[in-house]
Structures are given as C-alpha cells and as structure tokens.
Scaffold this motif. Structure first.
Motif, PDB file in Angstrom:
ATOM      1  N   ASN A  28     -23.176  -3.843  -7.222  1.00 27.07           N
ATOM      2  CA  ASN A  28     -22.703  -5.039  -7.926  1.00 27.07           C
ATOM      3  C   ASN A  28     -21.661  -5.814  -7.113  1.00 27.07           C
ATOM      4  OD1 ASN A  28     -24.361  -4.676 -10.243  1.00 27.07           O
ATOM      5  ND2 ASN A  28     -22.995  -2.996 -10.818  1.00 27.07           N
ATOM      6  N   ARG A  29     -21.954  -5.961  -5.836  1.00 28.94           N
ATOM      7  CA  ARG A  29     -21.140  -6.708  -4.880  1.00 28.94           C
ATOM      8  C   ARG A  29     -19.761  -6.085  -4.638  1.00 28.94           C
ATOM      9  NH1 ARG A  29     -21.394 -12.951  -5.534  1.00 28.94           N
ATOM     10  NH2 ARG A  29     -21.368 -12.916  -3.276  1.00 28.94           N
ATOM     11  N   VAL A  30     -19.658  -4.800  -4.893  1.00 27.15           N
ATOM     12  CA  VAL A  30     -18.455  -4.024  -4.569  1.00 27.15           C
ATOM     13  C   VAL A  30     -18.852  -3.032  -3.482  1.00 27.15           C
ATOM     14  CG1 VAL A  30     -16.780  -2.329  -5.428  1.00 27.15           C
ATOM     15  CG2 VAL A  30     -17.436  -4.286  -6.860  1.00 27.15           C
ATOM     16  N   ILE A  31     -18.051  -2.953  -2.446  1.00 31.63           N
ATOM     17  CA  ILE A  31     -18.356  -2.096  -1.301  1.00 31.63           C
ATOM     18  C   ILE A  31     -18.204  -0.630  -1.696  1.00 31.63           C
ATOM     19  CG2 ILE A  31     -17.688  -1.479   1.063  1.00 31.63           C
ATOM     20  CD1 ILE A  31     -16.428  -4.420   1.120  1.00 31.63           C
ATOM     21  N   GLU A  32     -19.295   0.131  -1.532  1.00 33.08           N
ATOM     22  CA  GLU A  32     -19.237   1.580  -1.755  1.00 33.08           C
ATOM     23  C   GLU A  32     -18.921   2.300  -0.450  1.00 33.08           C
ATOM     24  OE1 GLU A  32     -23.052   2.701  -3.508  1.00 33.08           O
ATOM     25  OE2 GLU A  32     -21.947   3.064  -5.355  1.00 33.08           O
ATOM     26  N   ARG A  33     -19.621   1.882   0.593  1.00 36.20           N
ATOM     27  CA  ARG A  33     -19.462   2.514   1.899  1.00 36.20           C
ATOM     28  C   ARG A  33     -19.688   1.466   2.967  1.00 36.20           C
ATOM     29  NH1 ARG A  33     -22.917   6.532   5.205  1.00 36.20           N
ATOM     30  NH2 ARG A  33     -21.300   7.339   6.558  1.00 36.20           N
ATOM     31  N   CYS A  34     -18.957   1.553   4.061  1.00 29.96           N
ATOM     32  CA  CYS A  34     -19.156   0.635   5.177  1.00 29.96           C
ATOM     33  C   CYS A  34     -18.880   1.380   6.472  1.00 29.96           C
ATOM     34  CB  CYS A  34     -18.265  -0.603   5.040  1.00 29.96           C
ATOM     35  SG  CYS A  34     -16.510  -0.257   4.848  1.00 29.96           S
ATOM     36  N   ASN A  35     -19.405   0.825   7.556  1.00 24.66           N
ATOM     37  CA  ASN A  35     -19.216   1.497   8.843  1.00 24.66           C
ATOM     38  C   ASN A  35     -18.014   0.912   9.591  1.00 24.66           C
ATOM     39  OD1 ASN A  35     -20.241  -0.903   9.890  1.00 24.66           O
ATOM     40  ND2 ASN A  35     -22.017   0.032  10.863  1.00 24.66           N
ATOM     41  N   ALA A  36     -17.696   1.530  10.707  1.00 23.07           N
ATOM     42  CA  ALA A  36     -16.530   1.123  11.498  1.00 23.07           C
ATOM     43  C   ALA A  36     -16.668  -0.310  12.009  1.00 23.07           C
ATOM     44  CB  ALA A  36     -16.322   2.089  12.666  1.00 23.07           C
ATOM     45  N   ARG A  37     -17.869  -0.712  12.434  1.00 22.97           N
ATOM     46  CA  ARG A  37     -18.056  -2.068  12.956  1.00 22.97           C
ATOM     47  C   ARG A  37     -17.796  -3.112  11.861  1.00 22.97           C
ATOM     48  NH1 ARG A  37     -20.192  -4.390  17.697  1.00 22.97           N
ATOM     49  NH2 ARG A  37     -19.566  -2.345  18.432  1.00 22.97           N
ATOM     50  N   PHE A  38     -18.194  -2.817  10.640  1.00 24.49           N
ATOM     51  CA  PHE A  38     -17.938  -3.706   9.507  1.00 24.49           C
ATOM     52  C   PHE A  38     -16.426  -3.914   9.345  1.00 24.49           C
ATOM     53  CE2 PHE A  38     -17.218  -4.422   4.957  1.00 24.49           C
ATOM     54  CZ  PHE A  38     -18.133  -5.422   4.654  1.00 24.49           C
ATOM     55  N   CYS A  39     -15.685  -2.825   9.320  1.00 22.36           N
ATOM     56  CA  CYS A  39     -14.227  -2.908   9.171  1.00 22.36           C
ATOM     57  C   CYS A  39     -13.599  -3.657  10.337  1.00 22.36           C
ATOM     58  CB  CYS A  39     -13.632  -1.508   9.050  1.00 22.36           C
ATOM     59  SG  CYS A  39     -14.162  -0.642   7.558  1.00 22.36           S
ATOM     60  N   GLU A  40     -14.042  -3.349  11.538  1.00 22.21           N
ATOM     61  CA  GLU A  40     -13.535  -4.014  12.741  1.00 22.21           C
ATOM     62  C   GLU A  40     -13.805  -5.520  12.681  1.00 22.21           C
ATOM     63  OE1 GLU A  40     -15.292  -4.275  17.166  1.00 22.21           O
ATOM     64  OE2 GLU A  40     -14.854  -2.230  16.491  1.00 22.21           O
ATOM     65  N   THR A  41     -15.007  -5.902  12.282  1.00 22.20           N
ATOM     66  CA  THR A  41     -15.383  -7.317  12.208  1.00 22.20           C
ATOM     67  C   THR A  41     -14.439  -8.088  11.289  1.00 22.20           C
ATOM     68  OG1 THR A  41     -17.696  -6.862  12.687  1.00 22.20           O
ATOM     69  CG2 THR A  41     -17.231  -8.914  11.513  1.00 22.20           C
ATOM     70  N   PHE A  42     -14.098  -7.482  10.169  1.00 24.65           N
ATOM     71  CA  PHE A  42     -13.264  -8.174   9.183  1.00 24.65           C
ATOM     72  C   PHE A  42     -11.779  -7.855   9.307  1.00 24.65           C
ATOM     73  CE2 PHE A  42     -17.493  -8.453   7.368  1.00 24.65           C
ATOM     74  CZ  PHE A  42     -17.536  -9.798   7.027  1.00 24.65           C
ATOM     75  N   GLY A  43     -11.403  -6.965  10.238  1.00 23.36           N
ATOM     76  CA  GLY A  43     -10.000  -6.692  10.509  1.00 23.36           C
ATOM     77  C   GLY A  43      -9.327  -5.732   9.540  1.00 23.36           C
ATOM     78  N   TYR A  44     -10.082  -4.831   8.955  1.00 19.17           N
ATOM     79  CA  TYR A  44      -9.540  -3.855   8.010  1.00 19.17           C
ATOM     80  C   TYR A  44      -9.600  -2.452   8.606  1.00 19.17           C
ATOM     81  CZ  TYR A  44      -9.716  -7.301   4.221  1.00 19.17           C
ATOM     82  OH  TYR A  44      -9.513  -8.399   3.441  1.00 19.17           O
ATOM     83  N   ALA A  45      -8.730  -1.584   8.129  1.00 18.11           N
ATOM     84  CA  ALA A  45      -8.827  -0.167   8.464  1.00 18.11           C
ATOM     85  C   ALA A  45     -10.012   0.416   7.688  1.00 18.11           C
ATOM     86  CB  ALA A  45      -7.535   0.565   8.081  1.00 18.11           C
ATOM     87  N   GLU A  46     -10.577   1.504   8.185  1.00 23.75           N
ATOM     88  CA  GLU A  46     -11.802   2.055   7.597  1.00 23.75           C
ATOM     89  C   GLU A  46     -11.656   2.479   6.145  1.00 23.75           C
ATOM     90  OE1 GLU A  46     -14.283   4.613   9.984  1.00 23.75           O
ATOM     91  OE2 GLU A  46     -13.413   3.774  11.810  1.00 23.75           O
ATOM     92  N   ASP A  47     -10.456   2.819   5.711  1.00 24.22           N
ATOM     93  CA  ASP A  47     -10.293   3.262   4.320  1.00 24.22           C
ATOM     94  C   ASP A  47      -9.903   2.134   3.362  1.00 24.22           C
ATOM     95  OD1 ASP A  47      -7.747   2.849   5.334  1.00 24.22           O
ATOM     96  OD2 ASP A  47      -6.888   4.655   4.446  1.00 24.22           O
ATOM     97  N   GLU A  48      -9.766   0.905   3.859  1.00 17.60           N
ATOM     98  CA  GLU A  48      -9.299  -0.191   3.011  1.00 17.60           C
ATOM     99  C   GLU A  48     -10.385  -0.913   2.225  1.00 17.60           C
ATOM    100  OE1 GLU A  48      -5.563  -2.425   4.606  1.00 17.60           O
ATOM    101  OE2 GLU A  48      -6.985  -2.199   6.271  1.00 17.60           O
ATOM    102  N   LEU A  49     -11.625  -0.885   2.676  1.00 19.50           N
ATOM    103  CA  LEU A  49     -12.658  -1.701   2.027  1.00 19.50           C
ATOM    104  C   LEU A  49     -13.476  -1.010   0.945  1.00 19.50           C
ATOM    105  CD1 LEU A  49     -13.784  -3.903   5.017  1.00 19.50           C
ATOM    106  CD2 LEU A  49     -12.582  -4.624   2.951  1.00 19.50           C
ATOM    107  N   PRO A  50     -13.732   0.297   1.024  1.00 12.63           N
ATOM    108  CA  PRO A  50     -14.481   0.901  -0.079  1.00 12.63           C
ATOM    109  C   PRO A  50     -13.790   0.664  -1.427  1.00 12.63           C
ATOM    110  CG  PRO A  50     -14.466   2.376   1.783  1.00 12.63           C
ATOM    111  CD  PRO A  50     -13.502   1.244   2.110  1.00 12.63           C
TER     112      PRO A  50
END
Length: 188
Positions: A28-50
């Motif tokens: 439902n447009r909420v991030i469950e899991r993402c990879n390192a490149r996703f976080c890097e692209t958007f400038g977030y640490a890996e634990d910030e987006l889930p």
C-alpha cells in the motif's frame, strides 16, 4: 566476504540486495524492504526507509497522490507501471528517476508491489521547475501531446501549451523536439 556472497544458497536475496538499481517491495505504497542502492539513491541510511511511505521520496504530497492515481489506473490494466519523473533525495535535492513497478496483487495493485528506481541525474539535470511544470515535463517525456497533457492534468489545451512554452524557455530549447530531447536526456 565476497566468496560467501558467491556461495550463497539464496540467489534471490543476493540479487535483490546487490542489484545495480534501487529496489523496494511495498505494501500500500509503504516500503517494506529496500536494497542498499535504493537507500543510497535517495540519501537514507539502510534502516531509515522500511515502514515509511513512498511519499517521502516525492517533491510534494500532491505529486505523490497524482502519480499514485495515474499509476493505479495503469496497474489495474496491466499490473505494471513505468515512467520517468522527478524525485526528491533526503537532503531536498531533486533528480530525474526512471521508475518501474510490478504488482504482486493484480486485484489490488498497490496492496503489494515491487519497484525499481534508477537515478538519471548524470544524463538529465533538473532545472528549477514548479510542480505543474514537473508534471508537464514528465508527460512530454512520455511523448504526450499538449492536448493529451491537458486531458490528463484536467487543464485547457492553452494552459498546457503555456506550461510547455515556459519549460522551453527555462531549459533553453528552441522547439518541442529539442525540449523533449533535453527532458529525456537524448543528445541534441
């Protein structure tokens, strides 16, 4: 470490985690899991987006909602969505991004989906555009005409033409073909 990766029994996890593009699984447009490149692209640490809404990656809430409506219509037809649009990094910087999505739940396309995000900023710089100009630019980059843009954005054709003309001026394009080339990163 590298040999451990190559010997991994779970190739799907290996491919997801080390893909050369940003990948995210959403509910439902909420991030469950993402990879390192996703976080890097958007400038977030890996634990910030889930567990965060994809809305944090858009220049505005209005664009998140509008693109969501367009994406939902397309995904209901085919189960897939693709576009190139301006997204926002954590630091507020805007950049062009190629987005591709695949629904895992065809009856309710956003219930579960997999998305890829590719940063296009090296080949396509962002000009200082208004939200409406970004909408028009994205539709022009898809090959839409002024009339089609007007219909999608619920504008008069004259207003769509005025936005296109402002885009041409801001991007230093002499005509629509040159504008589209600049928007899509094609050589002039």
């Amino acid at each position: 470490m590298e040999q451990d990766l190559l010997d991994s029994d779970d190739m799907a996890v290996l491919a997801f985690d080390h893909a050369p593009v940003g990948l995210a699984v959403t509910r439902n447009r909420v991030i469950e899991r993402c990879n390192a490149r996703f976080c890097e692209t958007f400038g977030y640490a890996e634990d910030e987006l889930p567990q965060r809404s994809l809305a944090v990656l858009y220049p505005s809430q209005e664009e998140f909602l509008r693109i969501g409506e367009i994406g939902l219509r397309r995904m209901r037809e085919t189960g897939r969505y693709a576009d190139e649009r301006i997204m926002q990094r954590r630091n507020g910087a805007l950049f062009w991004c190629r987005v591709r999505g695949q629904s895992l739940t065809p009856d309710d396309p956003f219930a579960r989906a997999v998305w890829s995000f590719a940063d296009l900023s090296e080949s396509r710089p962002v000009a200082d555009l208004t939200a409406r100009e970004r909408q028009v630019a994205a539709l022009l980059a898809e090959g839409q005409t002024n009339k089609e843009i007007a219909r999608v954005l619920e504008l008069s054709p004259r207003t769509a033409e005025a936005h296109r003309a402002r885009l041409q001026a801001k991007l230093g394009a002499r005509n629509t073909a040159e504008l589209v080339a600049r928007l899509t990163g094609l050589p002039l």
